[in-house]
Write a protein that holds these residues in place. Structure first.
Motif, PDB file in Angstrom:
ATOM      1  N   SER A 147       0.831  -1.208   0.000  1.00  0.00           N
ATOM      2  CA  SER A 147       0.000   0.000   0.000  1.00  0.00           C
ATOM      3  C   SER A 147       0.863   1.253   0.000  1.00  0.00           C
TER       4      SER A 147
ATOM      5  N   ALA B 157      -1.863  -3.822  -2.985  1.00  0.00           N
ATOM      6  CA  ALA B 157      -2.720  -3.497  -4.130  1.00  0.00           C
ATOM      7  C   ALA B 157      -2.299  -4.367  -5.308  1.00  0.00           C
TER       8      ALA B 157
ATOM      9  N   ALA C  55       1.829   1.726  -3.562  1.00  0.00           N
ATOM     10  CA  ALA C  55       0.633   1.998  -4.362  1.00  0.00           C
ATOM     11  C   ALA C  55       0.144   3.425  -4.155  1.00  0.00           C
TER      12      ALA C  55
END
Length: 286
Positions: free
Chosen positions: A30, A57, A33
């Motif tokens: 994350s 992700a 991302a």
């Protein structure tokens, strides 16, 4: 040509689908991302799968298209490419109406392009930048400056690059053994032309969307008369620009031109990128 037309089947529950058949999957944390979305939104604008429980992700891309981006191996510490191989990797694909947590859900940018599959080269370039931002410049593996693939320090050989023996500042590079240059036999002194000398300086560069330019433009052109659709507004989404260009095509076809009706058109999508050298290599052109 990359096929990005795949869409999830209609369902009400999360489906476990195997990677490497209809698509390959790209997984990252994350933290990476978060930075990638800031670049992708408004340019790539494709959907992504968010797994809040695992703090990661996923992006999906057309199967076997990982070869279109040669630097995936350099991102292995922070980015995983799941595709066909000795084992089968399954990815949870949520229903398209699951657009918020908790649990697996789709993330759609505000100007979603309608695609569930990403373009591999652009996604890979953006993730390389996001990894550097999230984890520092050393997070991406070393690169052979001649073939651009990942370079293990233990396998590297050094070569000296310069214009010749008279070069006062030759540069030493670490490259793959196969990239060591093969020196041809020296020419007789009488044939050596010393009037032109060049010095080569290798600088690492990164490629990303130009923050000072309109990120994208979509325009249509009539193939019969070369008329262009109007320049889109900078604030208009890429989907809105597509629709505006399509409306112009239908209006243009409705006109009774002297040579007959114009029914054939071409659309051009322009993405503006910027190259940033790792060190100063001189002033930019105006």
């Amino acid at each position: 040509m990359i096929d990005t037309s795949w869409a999830p089947p209609l369902h009400d529950e999360v489906l476990l689908l195997p990677a490497g058949r209809q698509w390959d999957a790209v997984r990252t944390s994350s933290a990476v991302a978060k930075w990638a979305f800031q670049i992708l939104d408004g340019t790539e604008s494709c959907a992504a799968i968010i797994d809040e429980r695992m703090a990661c992700a996923y992006w999906l891309m057309a199967v076997d298209d990982q070869s279109a981006y040669v630097h995936w191996e350099r991102l292995r510490g922070h980015v995983a490419v799941l595709g066909a191989g000795p084992g089968t990797h399954y990815v949870g694909v949520p229903p398209t109406h699951h657009r918020a947590g908790p649990g697996l859900h789709w993330r759609f940018p505000a100007d979603w392009s309608g695609r569930y599959l990403a373009h591999p080269y652009y996604l890979g370039a953006v993730l390389a930048s996001a990894v550097r931002i999230a984890h520092g410049p050393d997070a991406v593996a070393a690169q052979c400056l001649l073939c651009e693939r990942e370079l293990e320090r233990t396998d590297a050989v050094t070569v000296t690059v310069g214009s010749g023996p008279a070069d006062a500042t030759p540069r030493t590079l670490e490259v793959h053994p196969a990239m060591r240059p093969h020196r041809p036999p020296p020419r007789p002194p009488a044939t050596i032309d010393m009037t032109h000398r060049r010095r080569y300086h290798y600088v690492e560069m990164s490629l990303a969307p130009d923050p000072e330019a309109t990120p994208y433009t979509v325009r249509a052109r009539c193939l019969a008369c070369d008329d262009l659709s109007p320049e889109p507004e900078p604030s208009e989404s890429i989907t809105g620009q597509h629709e505006r260009a399509q409306r112009w095509c239908t209006r243009h076809a409705a006109h009774d031109h002297a040579d007959g009706r114009h029914f054939r058109f071409a659309a051009t999508v322009t993405l503006r990128w910027r190259v940033t050298p790792a060190e100063d290599i001189g002033p930019a052109a105006l």
